[in-house]
Scaffold this active site. Structure first.
Site, PDB file in Angstrom:
ATOM      1  N   LEU A   8      20.832  -1.731 -12.633  1.00  0.00           N
ATOM      2  CA  LEU A   8      21.623  -1.850 -11.440  1.00  0.00           C
ATOM      3  C   LEU A   8      20.935  -1.847 -10.097  1.00  0.00           C
ATOM      4  O   LEU A   8      20.350  -0.686  -9.791  1.00  0.00           O
ATOM      5  CB  LEU A   8      23.084  -0.868 -11.218  1.00  0.00           C
ATOM      6  CG  LEU A   8      23.624  -0.781 -12.563  1.00  0.00           C
ATOM      7  CD1 LEU A   8      24.889   0.188 -12.393  1.00  0.00           C
ATOM      8  CD2 LEU A   8      24.270  -2.329 -13.038  1.00  0.00           C
ATOM      9  N   ALA A   9      20.788  -2.908  -9.300  1.00  0.00           N
ATOM     10  CA  ALA A   9      20.064  -2.935  -8.006  1.00  0.00           C
ATOM     11  C   ALA A   9      20.642  -3.678  -6.970  1.00  0.00           C
ATOM     12  O   ALA A   9      19.799  -4.267  -6.259  1.00  0.00           O
ATOM     13  CB  ALA A   9      18.706  -3.568  -8.635  1.00  0.00           C
ATOM     14  N   ARG A  15      21.001   4.707   3.506  1.00  0.00           N
ATOM     15  CA  ARG A  15      20.142   6.079   3.787  1.00  0.00           C
ATOM     16  C   ARG A  15      18.703   5.847   3.853  1.00  0.00           C
ATOM     17  O   ARG A  15      17.881   6.902   4.420  1.00  0.00           O
ATOM     18  CB  ARG A  15      20.651   7.182   3.035  1.00  0.00           C
ATOM     19  CG  ARG A  15      21.974   7.642   3.284  1.00  0.00           C
ATOM     20  CD  ARG A  15      22.311   8.875   2.280  1.00  0.00           C
ATOM     21  NE  ARG A  15      22.832   8.362   0.952  1.00  0.00           N
ATOM     22  CZ  ARG A  15      22.883   9.010  -0.114  1.00  0.00           C
ATOM     23  NH1 ARG A  15      22.622  10.278  -0.027  1.00  0.00           N
ATOM     24  NH2 ARG A  15      23.121   8.147  -1.261  1.00  0.00           N
ATOM     25  N   ASP A 101      16.909   2.408  -8.666  1.00  0.00           N
ATOM     26  CA  ASP A 101      16.481   3.410  -7.662  1.00  0.00           C
ATOM     27  C   ASP A 101      16.109   4.567  -8.415  1.00  0.00           C
ATOM     28  O   ASP A 101      15.888   5.731  -7.558  1.00  0.00           O
ATOM     29  CB  ASP A 101      17.678   3.747  -6.590  1.00  0.00           C
ATOM     30  CG  ASP A 101      18.782   4.439  -7.074  1.00  0.00           C
ATOM     31  OD1 ASP A 101      19.226   4.644  -8.386  1.00  0.00           O
ATOM     32  OD2 ASP A 101      19.677   4.966  -6.277  1.00  0.00           O
ATOM     33  N   GLY A 138      26.285  13.186  -9.589  1.00  0.00           N
ATOM     34  CA  GLY A 138      27.649  13.049 -10.235  1.00  0.00           C
ATOM     35  C   GLY A 138      27.394  14.253 -11.309  1.00  0.00           C
ATOM     36  O   GLY A 138      26.496  14.591 -11.795  1.00  0.00           O
ATOM     37  N   ARG A 331     -13.995  -8.886   0.136  1.00  0.00           N
ATOM     38  CA  ARG A 331     -12.733  -9.609   0.143  1.00  0.00           C
ATOM     39  C   ARG A 331     -12.338 -10.817  -0.785  1.00  0.00           C
ATOM     40  O   ARG A 331     -13.259 -10.899  -1.462  1.00  0.00           O
ATOM     41  CB  ARG A 331     -12.552 -10.535   1.589  1.00  0.00           C
ATOM     42  CG  ARG A 331     -12.612  -9.366   2.787  1.00  0.00           C
ATOM     43  CD  ARG A 331     -12.997 -10.048   4.020  1.00  0.00           C
ATOM     44  NE  ARG A 331     -11.930 -11.367   4.318  1.00  0.00           N
ATOM     45  CZ  ARG A 331     -12.366 -12.359   4.914  1.00  0.00           C
ATOM     46  NH1 ARG A 331     -13.362 -12.262   5.702  1.00  0.00           N
ATOM     47  NH2 ARG A 331     -11.585 -13.245   4.908  1.00  0.00           N
ATOM     48  N   ASN A 375     -33.451 -11.325  -1.167  1.00  0.00           N
ATOM     49  CA  ASN A 375     -33.169 -10.088  -0.392  1.00  0.00           C
ATOM     50  C   ASN A 375     -32.653 -10.772   1.054  1.00  0.00           C
ATOM     51  O   ASN A 375     -33.383 -11.599   1.873  1.00  0.00           O
ATOM     52  CB  ASN A 375     -34.430  -9.524   0.157  1.00  0.00           C
ATOM     53  CG  ASN A 375     -34.171  -8.164   0.943  1.00  0.00           C
ATOM     54  OD1 ASN A 375     -34.017  -7.074   0.492  1.00  0.00           O
ATOM     55  ND2 ASN A 375     -34.432  -8.241   2.381  1.00  0.00           N
ATOM     56  N   ASN A 384     -20.307 -19.688   8.823  1.00  0.00           N
ATOM     57  CA  ASN A 384     -19.601 -20.606   7.638  1.00  0.00           C
ATOM     58  C   ASN A 384     -18.322 -21.624   8.542  1.00  0.00           C
ATOM     59  O   ASN A 384     -17.969 -22.304   8.053  1.00  0.00           O
ATOM     60  CB  ASN A 384     -18.864 -19.798   6.465  1.00  0.00           C
ATOM     61  CG  ASN A 384     -17.943 -18.836   7.055  1.00  0.00           C
ATOM     62  OD1 ASN A 384     -18.152 -18.266   8.046  1.00  0.00           O
ATOM     63  ND2 ASN A 384     -17.145 -18.477   6.306  1.00  0.00           N
ATOM     64  N   SER A 403     -34.578 -10.433   8.914  1.00  0.00           N
ATOM     65  CA  SER A 403     -33.300  -9.954   9.457  1.00  0.00           C
ATOM     66  C   SER A 403     -33.123 -10.876  10.525  1.00  0.00           C
ATOM     67  O   SER A 403     -33.682 -11.501  11.265  1.00  0.00           O
ATOM     68  CB  SER A 403     -33.973  -8.623  10.108  1.00  0.00           C
ATOM     69  OG  SER A 403     -34.224  -7.777   9.223  1.00  0.00           O
TER      70      SER A 403
END
Ligand code: UD1
Ligand code: CA
Length: 468
Positions: A8-9, A15, A101, A138, A331, A375, A384, A403
């Protein structure tokens, strides 16, 4: 097991004070209703029907491999079952009814509920729990035999009922035919004007079918989430349950209160997880991996012996013995081969870093293929994106990227070649060559002394007083 599960949903969950339907709220990355679906599936329920209503599209989009029945107006838990009658069809045997729930329900408990009803030939078995504070639940009223005589909702309780601490958890196993046959006897004659599923107790007993209580071993399984406070309590309980399982299987957590592992995550042996670390989604972690502190991993694979320090991984694939961080951001599509490194403040997406290759400091690597033993010098960036489209960078085996090299894609750095520091490389560098793009340095002899004399002459700066 052969049982059917009905979840049951459809309720709004007022609340929660949320624009999201209650059962869509997540615990350790998984929507509450999905936790319940997975428990039913793990218990062996063959069919799962979910009653949706409030925010139905949102809830249905979260679910896979279940049937859905709509309850357009939420007239109570009994009415929710009525709305599922057509979807359920003419079923016999056990019908497990669960609440969307109540996310901590376990497969073992569902199985024992089904087994107990079978053993007693009962009309229904109800999972009950004894609560220090039963407010809102209940209450279970027992008869002289210890069977359930009635379930009385909080708002319908008199003074005697209010004191009862044994409550209905909202988890049941019914004789399907008896439940569906008698459903129309429910009325809305109660404090909330709703069709209460709990009133089925009285109707089953009218037909001389017993309703038996099955006490929950762990009261947390009964936790029904109605507010965000309950949501946090449920998350805490689930965190603890999952962490204990992993620790007993050979994972070290230096402080399990500060480690959050999603329910689908697999962890190998002798994994060490430091504080403030979250591993969610469909993530798999091999043996002897060191994770954290301050690490967030989602939908990623991490192979044996890798070390991830203070980093964020989303949809990444980290090879054996690879080193990530501190403060790296891997990512989707970031792939590190064995013993590769993505070091301090390095961001990588849609790129492969070959075996033993290193990107140790302050780099952005996007849409690149990096070979073995490469490296990549500090501050190197793959340019890119030209403002219109993304382009690829290829760096072949053994290349040495100086670098602060800007790799203006599309571009290829050949095997064993070198780029000079601070070069903007926009043309391919052939294997074994040097790519250099830099204005020549000018050196001005004696410049410092002349500058100092000039400043002192004007009083612009008094070096005598510097130390004061
Ligand atoms: C219900 C039980 C109560 C039990 C408690 C346990 C009834 C009448 N009461 O109360 O005895 O102690 O659960 O948590 O059953 N739902 C629908 N359609 C509706 C109403 C509810 O699908 O029309 C769903 C909700 O989405 C929720 C579940 O049923 O997942 C329980 O509903 P809720 O309103 O939270 O019931 P409680 O008042 O908590
Ligand atoms: Ca509830």
């Amino acid at each position: 097991m052969g049982a059917t599960a009905l979840i049951l949903a459809a309720g709004e969950g007022t609340r929660m004070r949320s624009s999201l339907p209650k059962v869509a709220h997540r615990i350790l990355g998984v929507p509450m209703v999905q936790h319940v679906v997975e428990a039913a599936r793990a218990a062996g329920c063959e069919r799962i029907v979910v009653v949706t209503g409030h925010g139905a599209e949102t809830v249905e989009a979260l679910l896979d491999g279940v049937e859905c029945a709509r309850q357009d107006r939420q007239l109570g838990t009994g009415h929710a079952v009525m709305c599922a009658r057509e979807a359920l069809g003419a079923i016999t045997g056990s019908l497990v009814v669960l609440s969307g729930d109540t996310p901590l329900i376990t497969a073992e408990t569902i199985r024992s509920l089904v087994a107990e009803r079978d053993r007693h030939g009962a009309g229904a078995a109800v999972l009950t729990a004894v609560m220090d504070d039963p407010t809102g639940y209940g209450r279970i009223v027992r008869d002289e035999e210890g069977d359930i005589a009635a379930i009385v909702e909080q708002k319908d309780c008199d003074n005697a009922h209010i004191a009862i601490r044994e409550v209905n958890t909202g988890t049941y196993c019914f004789d399907a035919e008896a439940l569906l046959g008698d459903l129309d006897r429910l009325t809305t004659d109660n404090a909330q004007g709703e069709f209460y599923l709990t009133d089925m107790v009285a109707h089953l007993r009218d037909e001389s079918r017993s309703v038996i209580p099955v006490p929950a071993h762990d009261a947390s399984e009964a936790l029904g989430v109605n507010t965000r406070v309950h949501l946090a309590e449920a998350a805490k309980a689930m965190q603890r349950r999952i962490n204990e399982r992993h620790m007993l299987a050979g994972v070290t957590m230096t402080d399990p209160l500060l480690v959050w592992i999603g329910p689908h995550v697999e962890l190998g042996r002798d994994v060490i997880i430091e504080p403030m670390t979250t591993v969610l989604g469909e993530s798999r972690v091999g043996d002897d991996v060191h994770l954290g502190p301050n690490t967030r991993v989602t939908d990623s694979q991490i192979a044996d012996g890798a070390v991830i320090d203070a980093s964020i991984l989303v949809g990444a694939d980290v090879g054996p013995g690879a080193v990530v961080g501190p403060v790296a951001y891997l990512r989707p599509g970031a792939v590190l081969a064995a013993n590769a490194k993505a070091g301090t403040c390095v961001e990588i997406k849609s790129s492969t870093v070959g075996e033993g290759s290193k990107v140790p400091h302050l780099s952005y690597i996007g849409d690149a293929t990096i070979g073995r033993k490469v490296n990549v010098g500090a501050g190197t960036i793959t340019c890119n994106y030209d403002g219109f489209a993304k382009h690829r960078t290829v760096i072949e085996d053994g290349a040495f990227v100086g670098s602060d090299t800007m790799l203006v894609a599309p571009v290829r750095i050949g095997e064993g070649s070198v780029t000079a520091a601070a070069s903007a490389i926009s043309r391919d560098v052939p294997p074994g060559a040097l790519g250099i793009e830099r204005t020549e340095q000018r050196t001005v002899d004696g410049w410092t002394a002349r500058r100092r004399a000039a400043i002192q002459g004007t009083g612009e700066h008094d070096s005598e007083r510097e130390g004061e």
